[in-house]
Design an enzyme around this catalytic site. Structure first.
Site, PDB file in Angstrom:
ATOM      1  N   SER A 113       0.804  -1.207   0.000  1.00 51.60           N
ATOM      2  CA  SER A 113       0.000   0.000   0.000  1.00 51.60           C
ATOM      3  C   SER A 113       0.848   1.274   0.000  1.00 51.60           C
ATOM      4  O   SER A 113       1.640   1.494  -0.889  1.00 51.60           O
ATOM      5  CB  SER A 113      -0.961  -0.054   1.184  1.00 51.60           C
ATOM      6  OG  SER A 113      -1.852   1.017   1.143  1.00 51.60           O
ATOM      7  N   HIS A 114       0.714   2.057   1.048  1.00 50.67           N
ATOM      8  CA  HIS A 114       1.372   3.362   1.117  1.00 50.67           C
ATOM      9  C   HIS A 114       2.775   3.286   1.721  1.00 50.67           C
ATOM     10  O   HIS A 114       3.413   4.307   1.896  1.00 50.67           O
ATOM     11  CB  HIS A 114       0.495   4.283   1.957  1.00 50.67           C
ATOM     12  CG  HIS A 114       0.148   3.649   3.270  1.00 50.67           C
ATOM     13  ND1 HIS A 114      -0.736   2.606   3.361  1.00 50.67           N
ATOM     14  CD2 HIS A 114       0.607   3.857   4.513  1.00 50.67           C
ATOM     15  CE1 HIS A 114      -0.824   2.207   4.604  1.00 50.67           C
ATOM     16  NE2 HIS A 114      -0.015   2.950   5.334  1.00 50.67           N
ATOM     17  N   ASP A 279      -2.486   6.502  -3.379  1.00 46.06           N
ATOM     18  CA  ASP A 279      -1.320   5.860  -2.761  1.00 46.06           C
ATOM     19  C   ASP A 279      -0.703   4.766  -3.632  1.00 46.06           C
ATOM     20  O   ASP A 279      -1.078   4.585  -4.784  1.00 46.06           O
ATOM     21  CB  ASP A 279      -1.713   5.295  -1.391  1.00 46.06           C
ATOM     22  CG  ASP A 279      -2.577   4.055  -1.526  1.00 46.06           C
ATOM     23  OD1 ASP A 279      -3.337   3.969  -2.508  1.00 46.06           O
ATOM     24  OD2 ASP A 279      -2.490   3.158  -0.659  1.00 46.06           O
ATOM     25  N   ASP A 281      -0.950   1.531  -4.025  1.00 51.92           N
ATOM     26  CA  ASP A 281      -1.767   0.555  -4.746  1.00 51.92           C
ATOM     27  C   ASP A 281      -3.112   1.125  -5.202  1.00 51.92           C
ATOM     28  O   ASP A 281      -3.984   0.372  -5.650  1.00 51.92           O
ATOM     29  CB  ASP A 281      -1.982  -0.693  -3.890  1.00 51.92           C
ATOM     30  CG  ASP A 281      -2.711  -0.394  -2.606  1.00 51.92           C
ATOM     31  OD1 ASP A 281      -2.586   0.741  -2.093  1.00 51.92           O
ATOM     32  OD2 ASP A 281      -3.423  -1.280  -2.092  1.00 51.92           O
ATOM     33  N   ASP A 283      -5.706   2.590  -3.649  1.00 50.68           N
ATOM     34  CA  ASP A 283      -6.989   2.525  -2.945  1.00 50.68           C
ATOM     35  C   ASP A 283      -7.242   3.739  -2.044  1.00 50.68           C
ATOM     36  O   ASP A 283      -8.377   3.997  -1.664  1.00 50.68           O
ATOM     37  CB  ASP A 283      -7.150   1.206  -2.168  1.00 50.68           C
ATOM     38  CG  ASP A 283      -6.041   0.946  -1.173  1.00 50.68           C
ATOM     39  OD1 ASP A 283      -5.106   1.770  -1.092  1.00 50.68           O
ATOM     40  OD2 ASP A 283      -6.107  -0.084  -0.478  1.00 50.68           O
ATOM     41  N   ARG A 284      -6.184   4.492  -1.723  1.00 52.88           N
ATOM     42  CA  ARG A 284      -6.406   5.680  -0.874  1.00 52.88           C
ATOM     43  C   ARG A 284      -6.562   6.931  -1.715  1.00 52.88           C
ATOM     44  O   ARG A 284      -6.100   6.985  -2.856  1.00 52.88           O
ATOM     45  CB  ARG A 284      -5.211   5.898   0.038  1.00 52.88           C
ATOM     46  CG  ARG A 284      -5.049   4.820   1.065  1.00 52.88           C
ATOM     47  CD  ARG A 284      -3.956   5.172   2.048  1.00 52.88           C
ATOM     48  NE  ARG A 284      -3.971   4.168   3.101  1.00 52.88           N
ATOM     49  CZ  ARG A 284      -3.428   4.317   4.287  1.00 52.88           C
ATOM     50  NH1 ARG A 284      -2.808   5.430   4.594  1.00 52.88           N
ATOM     51  NH2 ARG A 284      -3.503   3.365   5.185  1.00 52.88           N
ATOM     52  N   THR A 346     -11.102  -0.955  12.403  1.00 51.79           N
ATOM     53  CA  THR A 346     -10.216  -0.453  11.354  1.00 51.79           C
ATOM     54  C   THR A 346      -9.875  -1.559  10.356  1.00 51.79           C
ATOM     55  O   THR A 346      -9.633  -2.691  10.743  1.00 51.79           O
ATOM     56  CB  THR A 346      -8.923   0.056  12.016  1.00 51.79           C
ATOM     57  OG1 THR A 346      -9.272   1.177  12.821  1.00 51.79           O
ATOM     58  CG2 THR A 346      -7.884   0.471  10.993  1.00 51.79           C
ATOM     59  N   LYS A 378     -11.400  -0.091  -0.926  1.00 55.66           N
ATOM     60  CA  LYS A 378     -11.505   1.346  -1.064  1.00 55.66           C
ATOM     61  C   LYS A 378     -10.935   1.710  -2.426  1.00 55.66           C
ATOM     62  O   LYS A 378     -10.178   0.925  -3.015  1.00 55.66           O
ATOM     63  CB  LYS A 378     -10.805   2.063   0.071  1.00 55.66           C
ATOM     64  CG  LYS A 378      -9.372   1.680   0.296  1.00 55.66           C
ATOM     65  CD  LYS A 378      -8.907   2.245   1.639  1.00 55.66           C
ATOM     66  CE  LYS A 378      -7.502   1.796   1.952  1.00 55.66           C
ATOM     67  NZ  LYS A 378      -7.370   1.200   3.267  1.00 55.66           N
TER      68      LYS A 378
HETATM   69  C1  G1P Z   1      -3.917   1.525   8.268  1.00 57.77           C
HETATM   70  C2  G1P Z   1      -5.108   2.425   8.445  1.00 57.77           C
HETATM   71  C3  G1P Z   1      -6.375   1.663   8.190  1.00 57.77           C
HETATM   72  C4  G1P Z   1      -6.333   1.039   6.796  1.00 57.77           C
HETATM   73  C5  G1P Z   1      -5.070   0.204   6.647  1.00 57.77           C
HETATM   74  C6  G1P Z   1      -4.913  -0.317   5.224  1.00 57.77           C
HETATM   75  O1  G1P Z   1      -3.986   0.441   9.181  1.00 57.77           O
HETATM   76  O2  G1P Z   1      -5.119   3.012   9.728  1.00 57.77           O
HETATM   77  O3  G1P Z   1      -7.477   2.515   8.324  1.00 57.77           O
HETATM   78  O4  G1P Z   1      -7.451   0.234   6.567  1.00 57.77           O
HETATM   79  O5  G1P Z   1      -3.934   0.995   6.959  1.00 57.77           O
HETATM   80  O6  G1P Z   1      -4.823   0.702   4.279  1.00 57.77           O
HETATM   81  P1  G1P Z   1      -3.184   0.417  10.581  1.00 57.77           P
HETATM   82  O7  G1P Z   1      -1.741   0.640  10.252  1.00 57.77           O
HETATM   83  O8  G1P Z   1      -3.735   1.579  11.370  1.00 57.77           O
HETATM   84  O9  G1P Z   1      -3.500  -0.913  11.182  1.00 57.77           O
HETATM   85 ZN    ZN Z   2      -3.340   1.334  -0.251  1.00 54.94          ZN
END
Ligand code: G1P
Ligand code: ZN
Length: 545
Positions: A113-114, A279, A281, A283-284, A346, A378
């Site tokens: 992801s990010h 981001d 991948d 999705d954000r 979450t 997302k």
């Molecule tokens: C984080 C974000 C959460 C999101 C996840 C995946 O997870 O807080 O909302 O769904 O990334 O993108 P966390 O690192 O808080 O467990």
């Molecule tokens: Zn992502």
């Protein structure tokens, strides 16, 4: 062509976190590490014969090599058909879309992801099920259990499949289709949004937007839709080419990491009306109006309030949902629309059941995640198109739409403070101490604020009855403010403490204040209550959003 059965032994650290298994690249490159986890996914899936599997990733370092291994393993395990994104690319929402469209048994998405990429950066493997969404808790547990008893994996001995060209080939009786990663997604977007209206808006000489793809996966999707189909000026998409190391950046669309975009949107005399970033991948999303940051909690609330502006949502919303730490701005809209609003732990995996059961249409998280039942992830670019469609329909700029929203519903000031890479045992201690004190907190005053209620959030899925406990500590104060504490489930080193604070304000004269100053007393109470500074040894957070 032969299929090899390779003996292996379990790794004890393959429990997926908030969003799949995330580790540093060198950990994934250990002998048998990736293979063990992938075989565990296949074992948890059951009989693969006749099944289709979708494969792709965000293009980060190790994406291609890992895909080559997974393709050979999938063929050796007997899947009927593989749909693989060309060049190994599939954004997370596009993978979800492809699973649903072709009725696949699931997808393996390679992404962290990010999180930053590169040879010593992060890598991740995520399994999505037949509904296109992240594996449920039950499936995740099964994968982990398989990883703990694995003794062998299967892999075909074969040349590497050419992922650089769209086409069909065959391996061990498995049909391998290298597909265009963009077309199916674009088709879905055009079925939801009024592309003619969007095109009119984007071609207006006095309207300018900027989309920051952060050298990550959304570049090709954004260029195709915004520039090629909708006619936005070339150059509207910046940092549009997916790079293995995201250009050395941190592909997280927030005020800190999308610096160039933020500077552009805030520049004096700048004439960019709408800004967005996505981001690693895809999705954000982060969206901004001219000189105006739109908090993700407000964003999802605005989308819900104006959903009827968008063709795909004209029939109205069945319900909405938000993750627990997300502000309650969405709840206020749901109240007015007389639709249910669910509060989930979450992570996106909890929204899937609600969508499958048609209990919700739209949902969001404070962490720059917004989505709907068009897929089971997302979706960054979708949120941007949704915003553009609302702006086109209301004929108003983004900042005005948000200000109108605050006038109507009041403003939910929100912030999240992250303390990254802290010592894991101090983090556990902090959470443990808080949990112990919960039963006696109500009625106490902390930094001048009276505690109304305090609990450790647990969730019972209203569809399948499954439960999730220990999902974050919530403290509600008598003045309506709220603080949430939880530990991140996506990090790869040490622990990350997330502290969320919010406060609803209705008074018209108080709608345009700076969130950090409005929330200062709430954050002071958060610190006093948990001893953040003492236990983490930090005097300020690493990231504030
Ligand atoms: C984080 C974000 C959460 C999101 C996840 C995946 O997870 O807080 O909302 O769904 O990334 O993108 P966390 O690192 O808080 O467990
Ligand atoms: Zn992502």
């Amino acid at each position: 062509m032969t299929v090899k059965q390779v003996s292996t032994t379990p790794f004890d650290d393959q429990r997926p976190g908030t969003s799949g298994l995330r580790k540093k690249v060198p950990e994934f490159k250990q002998l048998h590490y990736l293979e063990n986890f992938v075989q565990s996914i296949f074992n948890a899936m059951g009989n693969p014969s006749g099944q289709t599997l979708v494969l792709g990733g965000d293009g980060r370092h190790y994406n291609r090599e890992a895909l080559a291994i997974i393709i050979r393993m999938a063929a050796a395990n007997g899947f009927a058909r593989l749909l693989v994104g060309c060049d190994g690319i599939l954004s997370t929402p596009a993978a979800s879309c492809v699973v649903r469209k072709y009725q696949a048994a699931g997808a393996i998405i390679l992404s962290a992801s990010h999180n930053p990429g590169g040879p010593s950066g992060d890598f991740g493997v995520k399994f999505n099920g037949a509904n296109g969404g992240p594996a449920t808790q039950e499936v995740t547990d099964r994968i982990f259990a398989e990883s703990q008893r694995i003794s062998a994996y299967r892999i075909a001995e074969a040349e590497t499949i050419d992922l650089g060209r769209i086409g069909v080939s065959e391996l061990n009786g498995t049909r391998i289709e290298v597909i265009d990663p963009v077309v199916d997604y674009v088709e879905l977007m055009s079925s939801l949004f009024d592309f003619d209206r969007l095109s009119e808006l984007l071609r207006k000489p006095d309207f300018r937007m900027c989309f920051d793809a952060m050298y990550a996966v959304t570049g090709p999707y954004a260029v195709d839709i915004l520039e090629q189909r909708l006619g936005a000026e070339p150059g509207t998409v910046i940092r549009g080419e997916p790079l293995e190391d995201f250009g050395g950046g941190h592909p997280d669309p927030n005020l800190v990491h999308a610096r160039e975009l933020v500077a552009l949107m805030n520049s004096e005399g700048g004439r960019t009306d709408f800004g967005a970033a996505s981001d690693g991948d895809g999705d954000r999303n982060m969206v901004m109006g001219r000189g105006f940051y739109i908090n993700p909690c407000d964003s999802v609330a605005v989308l819900a309030a104006h959903a009827r502006s968008v063709p795909g949502y004209r029939a109205g919303l069945a319900g909405v949902a938000r993750s627990m730490p997300t502000s309650r701005a969405l709840d206020r809209v749901a109240d007015e629309l007389h639709i249910p609003c669910f509060e989930t732990p979450t992570g996106w995996k909890y929204f899937g059941n609600l969508m499958d059961a048609e209990r919700i249409t739209l949902c969001g998280e404070e962490s720059f995640g917004t989505g709907s039942s068009h897929v089971r992830e997302k979706d960054g670019l979708w949120a941007v198109l949704f915003w553009l469609n609302i702006m086109a329909d209301l004929n108003k700029p983004a900042h005005e739409i948000v200000r109108d929203h605050w006038q109507r519903f009041g403003r939910d000031y929100f912030t999240r403070h992250d303390y990254e890479g802290i010592d894991s045992s101090s983090a556990e201690q902090l959470m443990g101490r808080l949990a112990e004190r919960l039963p006696t907190l109500a009625g106490h005053k902390v930094a001048g604020l009276a505690v109304a209620t305090a609990d450790d959030f647990h969730y019972q899925d209203p569809v399948d009855g499954s439960t999730a406990t220990g999902q974050g500590v919530r403290v509600h104060f008598a003045n309506g403010a709220r603080v949430v504490y939880r530990l991140s489930g996506t990090g790869t080193s040490g622990a990350t403490l997330r502290v969320y604070a919010d406060l609803h304000v209705q008074m018209a004269s108080m709608l345009n204040a700076a969130p950090q100053s409005v929330l200062k007393p709430v954050l002071a109470a958060a610190d006093e209550l948990a001893g953040i500074r003492t236990l983490t040894g930090r005097d300020k957070p690493d990231v504030v959003t």
